[in-house]
Scaffold this motif. Structure first.
Motif, PDB file in Angstrom:
ATOM      1  N   LEU A 278      -3.771   6.101  -3.687  1.00 18.68           N
ATOM      2  CA  LEU A 278      -2.852   6.587  -1.679  1.00 18.68           C
ATOM      3  C   LEU A 278      -4.051   7.511  -1.372  1.00 18.68           C
ATOM      4  O   LEU A 278      -3.893   6.943   0.190  1.00 18.68           O
ATOM      5  N   ARG A 279      -4.747   7.791  -1.910  1.00 21.37           N
ATOM      6  CA  ARG A 279      -5.451   8.787  -1.228  1.00 21.37           C
ATOM      7  C   ARG A 279      -6.591   8.093  -0.915  1.00 21.37           C
ATOM      8  O   ARG A 279      -7.671   7.957   0.412  1.00 21.37           O
ATOM      9  N   ASN A 280      -7.198   7.042  -1.308  1.00 17.83           N
ATOM     10  CA  ASN A 280      -7.560   5.806  -0.819  1.00 17.83           C
ATOM     11  C   ASN A 280      -7.988   5.760   0.554  1.00 17.83           C
ATOM     12  O   ASN A 280      -8.288   5.242   1.485  1.00 17.83           O
ATOM     13  N   ARG A 281      -6.063   5.215   0.730  1.00 23.47           N
ATOM     14  CA  ARG A 281      -5.835   4.601   1.864  1.00 23.47           C
ATOM     15  C   ARG A 281      -6.322   5.649   3.014  1.00 23.47           C
ATOM     16  O   ARG A 281      -6.631   5.319   4.100  1.00 23.47           O
ATOM     17  N   TRP A 282      -6.052   7.227   2.525  1.00 27.57           N
ATOM     18  CA  TRP A 282      -5.905   8.431   3.551  1.00 27.57           C
ATOM     19  C   TRP A 282      -7.531   8.438   4.257  1.00 27.57           C
ATOM     20  O   TRP A 282      -7.751   8.699   5.416  1.00 27.57           O
ATOM     21  N   ARG A 283      -8.442   8.650   3.281  1.00 25.04           N
ATOM     22  CA  ARG A 283     -10.271   8.060   3.464  1.00 25.04           C
ATOM     23  C   ARG A 283     -10.350   7.553   4.288  1.00 25.04           C
ATOM     24  O   ARG A 283     -10.752   7.196   4.979  1.00 25.04           O
TER      25      ARG A 283
ATOM     26  N   GLU B 156     -16.391   0.226  11.975  1.00 24.15           N
ATOM     27  CA  GLU B 156     -16.234  -0.857  11.640  1.00 24.15           C
ATOM     28  C   GLU B 156     -17.006  -1.391   9.623  1.00 24.15           C
ATOM     29  O   GLU B 156     -17.624  -2.329   9.249  1.00 24.15           O
ATOM     30  N   MET B 157     -16.648  -0.143   9.410  1.00 24.57           N
ATOM     31  CA  MET B 157     -16.346  -0.103   7.960  1.00 24.57           C
ATOM     32  C   MET B 157     -15.316   0.267   7.155  1.00 24.57           C
ATOM     33  O   MET B 157     -14.831  -0.617   5.936  1.00 24.57           O
ATOM     34  N   ARG B 158     -14.323   0.167   7.975  1.00 22.01           N
ATOM     35  CA  ARG B 158     -12.916   0.488   7.911  1.00 22.01           C
ATOM     36  C   ARG B 158     -12.613  -0.910   7.123  1.00 22.01           C
ATOM     37  O   ARG B 158     -11.246  -0.880   6.700  1.00 22.01           O
ATOM     38  N   ASP B 159     -12.494  -1.880   8.105  1.00 23.81           N
ATOM     39  CA  ASP B 159     -12.235  -2.954   7.431  1.00 23.81           C
ATOM     40  C   ASP B 159     -12.460  -3.525   6.214  1.00 23.81           C
ATOM     41  O   ASP B 159     -12.384  -4.584   5.578  1.00 23.81           O
ATOM     42  N   GLU B 160     -13.889  -3.303   5.436  1.00 23.77           N
ATOM     43  CA  GLU B 160     -15.092  -3.945   5.025  1.00 23.77           C
ATOM     44  C   GLU B 160     -14.725  -3.247   3.230  1.00 23.77           C
ATOM     45  O   GLU B 160     -13.783  -3.296   2.607  1.00 23.77           O
ATOM     46  N   VAL B 161     -13.138  -1.947   3.353  1.00 24.67           N
ATOM     47  CA  VAL B 161     -12.980  -1.185   2.358  1.00 24.67           C
ATOM     48  C   VAL B 161     -11.761  -1.409   1.188  1.00 24.67           C
ATOM     49  O   VAL B 161     -10.954  -1.213   1.894  1.00 24.67           O
ATOM     50  N   ALA B 162     -11.490  -2.655   1.095  1.00 19.02           N
ATOM     51  CA  ALA B 162     -10.478  -3.652  -0.036  1.00 19.02           C
ATOM     52  C   ALA B 162      -9.263  -2.307  -0.730  1.00 19.02           C
ATOM     53  O   ALA B 162     -10.187  -1.413  -1.203  1.00 19.02           O
ATOM     54  N   PRO B 163      -8.127  -2.523  -0.737  1.00 17.25           N
ATOM     55  CA  PRO B 163      -7.699  -1.891  -1.340  1.00 17.25           C
ATOM     56  C   PRO B 163      -7.741  -2.218  -2.978  1.00 17.25           C
ATOM     57  O   PRO B 163      -8.195  -2.698  -3.277  1.00 17.25           O
ATOM     58  N   LYS B 164      -7.858  -0.826  -3.792  1.00 16.26           N
ATOM     59  CA  LYS B 164      -7.777  -0.805  -5.565  1.00 16.26           C
ATOM     60  C   LYS B 164      -6.438  -0.891  -5.942  1.00 16.26           C
ATOM     61  O   LYS B 164      -5.789  -0.478  -6.598  1.00 16.26           O
ATOM     62  N   ASN B 165      -6.186  -2.888  -6.241  1.00 17.77           N
ATOM     63  CA  ASN B 165      -5.077  -2.441  -6.198  1.00 17.77           C
ATOM     64  C   ASN B 165      -4.847  -2.297  -8.150  1.00 17.77           C
ATOM     65  O   ASN B 165      -6.157  -2.605  -8.782  1.00 17.77           O
ATOM     66  N   ILE B 166      -3.346  -2.316  -8.482  1.00 12.20           N
ATOM     67  CA  ILE B 166      -3.812  -2.293  -9.796  1.00 12.20           C
ATOM     68  C   ILE B 166      -2.468  -2.687 -10.641  1.00 12.20           C
ATOM     69  O   ILE B 166      -1.846  -3.202 -10.285  1.00 12.20           O
ATOM     70  N   ILE B 167      -2.621  -2.770 -12.001  1.00  9.71           N
ATOM     71  CA  ILE B 167      -2.181  -3.421 -13.069  1.00  9.71           C
ATOM     72  C   ILE B 167      -1.442  -2.049 -14.016  1.00  9.71           C
ATOM     73  O   ILE B 167      -2.342  -1.843 -14.169  1.00  9.71           O
ATOM     74  N   MET B 168      -0.231  -2.562 -14.303  1.00 10.89           N
ATOM     75  CA  MET B 168       0.346  -1.306 -15.386  1.00 10.89           C
ATOM     76  C   MET B 168       0.515  -1.852 -16.702  1.00 10.89           C
ATOM     77  O   MET B 168       1.953  -3.471 -16.256  1.00 10.89           O
ATOM     78  N   ILE B 169       0.561  -1.631 -17.431  1.00 13.80           N
ATOM     79  CA  ILE B 169       0.538  -2.422 -18.321  1.00 13.80           C
ATOM     80  C   ILE B 169       2.108  -1.920 -19.858  1.00 13.80           C
ATOM     81  O   ILE B 169       1.261  -0.898 -20.052  1.00 13.80           O
ATOM     82  N   GLY B 170       2.727  -2.448 -19.008  1.00 12.61           N
ATOM     83  CA  GLY B 170       3.540  -1.528 -20.499  1.00 12.61           C
ATOM     84  C   GLY B 170       5.336  -2.102 -20.998  1.00 12.61           C
ATOM     85  O   GLY B 170       5.358  -2.835 -20.526  1.00 12.61           O
TER      86      GLY B 170
END
Length: 456
Positions: free
Chosen positions: A28-33, A40-54
């Motif tokens: 979530l913080r990475n989105r704010w960053r 020009e750099m903003r569009d290159e940053v992809a979200p860090k998707n997560i897999i929760m195992i449990g």
């Protein structure tokens, strides 16, 4: 919000699972960053998707839901098993984004309506006053006078409309004042309401075809009919109607799509159920097809919705699964690469159950206590009573299927069944839920393994 603040907020509702909270807080913080980077750099940053195992019931869904609520982001939870490969009967994966946009539009619309509600209510009072004090029908003499004015304006006398308008204004102002004071709430009025026509659900078709009905319905005005209702209800209906007129739907749609593209969160549950474990035959082919259809959405693509094209490049995807049989490595390699963060959630212990029963804002013990207080019945959970409930929940999870914290709902519901049933006749009583009370109600069930499976 900083990652520490996010984790602190999540701690108010979810016990333990610090690693999972930490991972979503960073994402979530990475989105704010990203929003503060050069364009020009903003569009290159992809979200860090997560897999929760449990396993089930350890807090996977609750973490994602609370996170979305915390930042007021568009959120949708879907189950991977509900979708089919393109070409098969069933829902296609693109409907996830269409549903997410629909949720965002409704949310933004409600916010905009809330902002203009005061003004809408004032207009609704005026409309209601006009309905309750209608203009008097013109008499035959007035019509003749108007006709005379038209034929010979120099001789005819103009009807005294100003006096009538003044009377109407005064009477409507009087009624409006009474409406605001609530003195006419129980009176019955007749107003024109919009008739909602039922939609037709078509299964197994793409987004473009599914939107045809919406496009056709917008071409024709919705029918209206007269309906009698109490003044209080009529005022609420007219206020909503006026609020909808005051907002700009084009602006609502633009903002909703922007929120989805930059803040949207998609939670895909049971992702392990579509992980192919053997290559090539039977249902595994369909499972792999669902994964292949998910891949372009997670990677970033443009999805057609009835509100326009929506980019999925920066939507955060959180996948979850128990992975008892399948493993994350059984997913398509391309899909695995789009979920770089893996978090394992720990099974819940008796100590976790005790904390769940007491610490969160929405703890079950607090909920049941508040519910029974409405009947005038006071219940008190002692520490040893809570410990015994936690022990029985853990034992039931061991003997039967492990459903995590959801077991507490079943245990407490059974524990308080008699009190809940007899509560209306127990007004003013206080009941202490201690270890002995819990054992007297549940010990026989927990000792019988067959009863445990069916009752708890």
């Amino acid at each position: 919000m900083t990652p520490k603040e996010i984790v602190k907020e999540l701690d108010k509702y979810i016990v333990g699972q610090h690693e999972a909270k930490k991972a979503v807080a960073i994402a979530l913080r990475n989105r704010w960053r990203r929003q503060r980077l050069p364009e020009e750099m903003r569009d290159e940053v992809a979200p860090k998707n997560i897999i929760m195992i449990g396993p089930t019931g350890v807090g996977k869904t609750e973490i994602a839901r609370r996170l979305a609520k915390l930042v007021r982001a568009p959120f949708i939870k879907v189950e991977a098993t509900k979708f089919t490969e393109v070409g098969y009967v069933g829902r296609d994966v693109e409907s996830i984004i269409r549903d997410l946009v629909e949720i965002a539009v409704i949310t933004v619309k409600e916010e905009k309506m809330e902002a203009v509600m005061e003004r809408a209510e004032e207009i609704a009072y005026d409309r209601l006053a006009e309905i309750m004090v209608p203009e008097s029908k013109p008499s035959q003499q007035s019509i003749q006078s108007l006709f005379d004015v038209f034929l010979s304006p120099q001789k005819a006398q103009t009807p005294d409309f100003e006096k009538e308008q003044s009377r109407l204004r005064n009477e409507r102002n009087r009624i409006k004042k009474l409406l605001k004071e609530g003195k006419l709430d129980d009176e019955v009025v007749e107003i024109a309401v919009t008739v909602e026509t039922p939609g037709v659900n078509v299964i197994g078709i793409g987004g473009d075809l599914a939107n045809i009905q919406d496009m056709l319905s917008s071409l024709f005005p919705k029918p209206r009919k007269m309906r009698k209702m109490k003044v209080k209800e009529a005022l609420r209906y007219l206020t909503q109607e006026e609020a909808q007129k005051l907002i700009d739907m084009d602006e609502v749609i633009r903002e909703a799509i922007d929120r989805v593209e930059n803040q949207g969160i998609v939670f895909i549950d049971e992702i392990d159920k579509v992980a192919a474990r053997s290559g090539g035959r039977g249902p595994d082919v369909s499972r792999e097809g669902v994964q292949r259809d998910l891949l372009p959405i997670v990677e970033g693509s443009k999805i057609s919705t009835k509100y326009g094209l929506v980019r999925t490049d920066h939507i955060l995807f959180i996948a979850a699964g128990a992975f008892h049989i399948a493993k994350p490595s059984d997913l398509l390699p391309e899909l695995q690469g789009r979920f770089p963060i893996r978090v394992e959630l720990k099974p819940l212990t008796k100590e976790d159950f005790m904390r769940i029963l007491t610490e969160p804002k929405n703890a079950l013990t607090k909920q049941y206590k508040a519910l029974l207080e409405t009947e005038g019945v006071e219940i008190e959970f002692t520490p040893d009573g809570i410990e015994e409930i936690a022990r029985i929940a853990e034992e039931a999870n061991t003997k039967a299927e492990n459903i995590g914290a959801r077991r507490l709902h079943t245990v407490i519901e059974k524990l308080l069944e008699e009190i809940s049933f007899n509560a209306p006749e127990m007004k003013g009583e206080k009941i202490v839920i201690d270890r002995e009370y819990v054992r007297s109600k549940l010990e026989d069930i927990i000792e019988n393994e067959d009863l445990t499976k069916y009752i708890l």
